[in-house]
Design an enzyme around this catalytic site. Structure first.
Site, PDB file in Angstrom:
ATOM      1  N   CYS A  36      -4.506   2.388  -3.654  1.00 21.20           N
ATOM      2  CA  CYS A  36      -3.544   2.936  -3.204  1.00 21.20           C
ATOM      3  C   CYS A  36      -2.334   2.119  -3.122  1.00 21.20           C
ATOM      4  O   CYS A  36      -1.627   1.917  -2.425  1.00 21.20           O
ATOM      5  CB  CYS A  36      -3.734   3.078  -1.766  1.00 21.20           C
ATOM      6  SG  CYS A  36      -5.092   4.368  -1.156  1.00 21.20           S
ATOM      7  N   LYS A  62     -11.037  -0.622  10.031  1.00 25.83           N
ATOM      8  CA  LYS A  62     -11.062  -1.809   9.064  1.00 25.83           C
ATOM      9  C   LYS A  62     -11.421  -3.136  10.100  1.00 25.83           C
ATOM     10  O   LYS A  62     -11.520  -3.895   9.184  1.00 25.83           O
ATOM     11  CB  LYS A  62      -9.877  -1.842   8.424  1.00 25.83           C
ATOM     12  CG  LYS A  62      -9.622  -0.933   7.446  1.00 25.83           C
ATOM     13  CD  LYS A  62      -8.376  -1.123   6.481  1.00 25.83           C
ATOM     14  CE  LYS A  62      -8.061   0.058   5.437  1.00 25.83           C
ATOM     15  NZ  LYS A  62      -6.749  -0.043   4.733  1.00 25.83           N
ATOM     16  N   ASP A  86       2.760  -4.851   8.092  1.00 24.00           N
ATOM     17  CA  ASP A  86       1.222  -3.961   7.747  1.00 24.00           C
ATOM     18  C   ASP A  86       0.384  -5.061   8.016  1.00 24.00           C
ATOM     19  O   ASP A  86      -0.056  -5.559   6.862  1.00 24.00           O
ATOM     20  CB  ASP A  86       1.608  -3.137   6.528  1.00 24.00           C
ATOM     21  CG  ASP A  86       0.284  -2.549   6.079  1.00 24.00           C
ATOM     22  OD1 ASP A  86      -0.706  -2.668   6.837  1.00 24.00           O
ATOM     23  OD2 ASP A  86       0.332  -1.822   5.152  1.00 24.00           O
ATOM     24  N   HIS A  93       0.762  -1.373   0.058  1.00 20.36           N
ATOM     25  CA  HIS A  93       0.160  -0.056   0.221  1.00 20.36           C
ATOM     26  C   HIS A  93       1.020   1.281  -0.145  1.00 20.36           C
ATOM     27  O   HIS A  93       1.906   1.095   0.651  1.00 20.36           O
ATOM     28  CB  HIS A  93      -0.843  -0.021   1.287  1.00 20.36           C
ATOM     29  CG  HIS A  93      -1.938   1.122   1.483  1.00 20.36           C
ATOM     30  ND1 HIS A  93      -1.800   2.207   1.622  1.00 20.36           N
ATOM     31  CD2 HIS A  93      -3.300   1.058   1.401  1.00 20.36           C
ATOM     32  CE1 HIS A  93      -2.699   2.916   1.929  1.00 20.36           C
ATOM     33  NE2 HIS A  93      -3.776   2.035   1.370  1.00 20.36           N
TER      34      HIS A  93
HETATM   35  C1  LIG Z   1      -5.755   0.531   4.496  1.00 22.51           C
HETATM   36  C2  LIG Z   1      -4.348   0.108   4.302  1.00 22.51           C
HETATM   37  C3  LIG Z   1      -3.587   1.068   4.610  1.00 22.51           C
HETATM   38  C4  LIG Z   1      -3.543   2.453   5.347  1.00 22.51           C
HETATM   39  O1  LIG Z   1      -4.430   2.509   6.483  1.00 22.51           O
HETATM   40  P1  LIG Z   1      -5.029   3.846   7.096  1.00 22.51           P
HETATM   41  O2  LIG Z   1      -6.094   3.408   7.974  1.00 22.51           O
HETATM   42  O3  LIG Z   1      -5.561   4.698   5.703  1.00 22.51           O
HETATM   43  O4  LIG Z   1      -3.985   4.534   7.761  1.00 22.51           O
HETATM   44  C5  LIG Z   1      -2.193   0.369   4.812  1.00 22.51           C
HETATM   45  N1  LIG Z   1      -1.787  -0.803   4.302  1.00 22.51           N
HETATM   46  C6  LIG Z   1      -2.903  -1.772   3.909  1.00 22.51           C
HETATM   47  C7  LIG Z   1      -2.610  -2.907   3.402  1.00 22.51           C
HETATM   48  C8  LIG Z   1      -4.258  -1.203   3.999  1.00 22.51           C
HETATM   49  O5  LIG Z   1      -4.979  -1.758   3.406  1.00 22.51           O
END
Ligand SMILES: *Cc1c(COP(=O)(O)O)cnc(C)c1O
Length: 407
Positions: free
Chosen positions: A365, A227, A201, A124
């Site tokens: 993204c 999320k 991540d 991302h």
């Molecule tokens: C959504 C996402 C992010 C960023 O998360 P935020 O809540 O926007 O800070 C980073 N890495 C992955 C894999 C994501 O799906």
């Protein structure tokens, strides 16, 4: 799985009862953010009606209530990922801030000119750009683990990238664009063989897969509340104490200090050293309700339900002429990305929206992933614990209708 009563679960989420464009909502954009159960929404109301006040500051009753509730979240997060101690749980705004914190503070402490940082080809943007900024600042070099046509990392190439110059490895547990589950345990073992720490991540993993940070032996883990059924504006950085202690603070301000004079300031201990300023108190406190909700269903039950839906949706999509799934890794979770040759993903998204079906279209993204597959973007359906086979059937029927109009 008597715990997993999908009708009861759907009833827990008020928004799933609404209509969009005159059609029942089919929400398949969970990779962007999940809906919130009534249990969490009620916790938000309760916070403002019963305890609103600043944390870690006041001696007064309400401030102690909110401080205690905020610290309950920290403890629940600690237990949820099995961290050794609460002090290793830093409450942030979200995954993006967590990764920026590590890039900035670990970078200041440990990264110098000529050093290397390894990320993967399926990151991302928030696990790319902070490292690029660090590299630019320090004169370090960014290395990228490539992936194959199925969307799986090339572990042999990774082995070759690791060297005495490597200072940190940062990889996604689950790709938000492809759904690939990366072999993070193996990635960590290989890095540790060279004494290199690893940041994972977990933004797309924490809500689908049980994570035990001690078992994984991961050095940093980043994820977002929104999320995983919690409000927006709160996230987590887990870090091993030895590393967090060795890093300078992120931002300066209230809460992160012990003593301030104009000559010298001493910093607070973990976790507060990394939590400058008033946090998002509401989200921080109500995050605990989301964790309780997940625990009440059981992450293993959630995973089994979502895996079944993923297999069902994959099979249905493959049966539609012209649909090409992007990301066919052996191990996948809850994300299906696809393209249809001759049709722009955006046009599919617009027609699906008219039918009440929410998907995401574009590069998600993760522009380098799209470049890797030579496509401008995909249509992405991403699943959550409240989705059903009926959702998938509606989505497939909608897609079929859209393609009849567009092709
Ligand atoms: C959504 C996402 C992010 C960023 O998360 P935020 O809540 O926007 O800070 C980073 N890495 C992955 C894999 C994501 O799906």
């Amino acid at each position: 799985m008597e715990k997993f009563d999908i009708n009861k679960i759907r009833n827990d989420f008020p928004i799933l009862k609404r209509e969009v464009n005159g059609k029942p909502l089919v929400y398949l954009d969970n990779g962007a953010t999940t809906q919130k159960p009534k249990f969490v929404i009620d916790a938000i109301t309760n916070y403002y009606e019963e305890m609103n006040s600043n944390v870690h500051r006041g001696v007064h009753y309400l401030s102690q209530l909110s401080t205690d509730a905020f610290e309950v979240t920290r403890r629940k997060v600690q237990q949820f990922i099995n961290a050794k101690e609460e002090a290793e749980i830093i409450i942030t705004k979200g995954t993006t801030e967590s990764i920026n914190l590590v890039a900035s503070c670990f970078g200041k402490a440990f990264v110098h000119e000529g050093d290397e940082i390894i990320i993967s080809a399926m990151e991302h943007h928030s696990n790319i750009v902070p490292w690029q900024m660090l590299c630019e600042d320090r004169g370090a070099v960014l290395r990228v683990i490539p992936m194959n046509d199925k969307g799986e990392l090339d572990m042999k190439a990774y082995e070759e990238l690791l060297s005495d110059k490597t200072k940190i490895v940062a990889v996604a547990y689950v790709s938000n664009a492809l759904g690939t589950i990366n072999p993070v345990k193996q990635i960590i073992e290989m890095a540790h063989a060279r004494n290199v720490p690893v940041l994972v991540d977990a933004a797309q993993a924490i809500q689908h897969i049980a994570i035990d940070v001690q078992e994984l032996d991961v050095d940093f883990l980043a994820f977002s509340g929104h999320k995983m059924y919690a409000p927006t504006g709160v996230g987590v950085l887990y870090g091993k104490r030895v590393l967090l202690d060795a890093m300078p603070p992120y931002q300066g301000g209230g809460d992160m200090i012990k003593d301030v004079t104009f000559e010298k300031t001493t910093y607070n201990e973990l976790p507060f050293k990394f939590e400058a300023g008033t946090p998002n108190i509401e989200a921080g406190i109500c995050f605990a309700a989301a964790i309780d909700y997940i625990n009440s269903l059981g992450i293993e039950n959630i995973k089994a339900h979502e895996d079944e839906l993923l297999a069902y949706a994959t099979q249905k999509l493959k049966a539609i002429a012209g649909v090409r799934i992007i990301g066919e890794a052996e191990y996948k979770s809850s994300v299906i990305s696809f393209v249809v040759d001759g049709v722009h993903p955006y046009d599919i998204g617009v027609i699906l929206d008219k039918l009440g079906i929410a998907v995401r279209t574009g590069h998600h993204c993760a522009q380098p992933v799209m470049d890797r597959f030579n496509i401008p973007g995909t249509v992405r359906a991403s699943l959550a614990l409240y989705n059903t086979k009926e959702d998938i059937d509606n989505f497939v029927a909608g897609l079929t209708r859209a393609l009849n109009m567009l092709l």
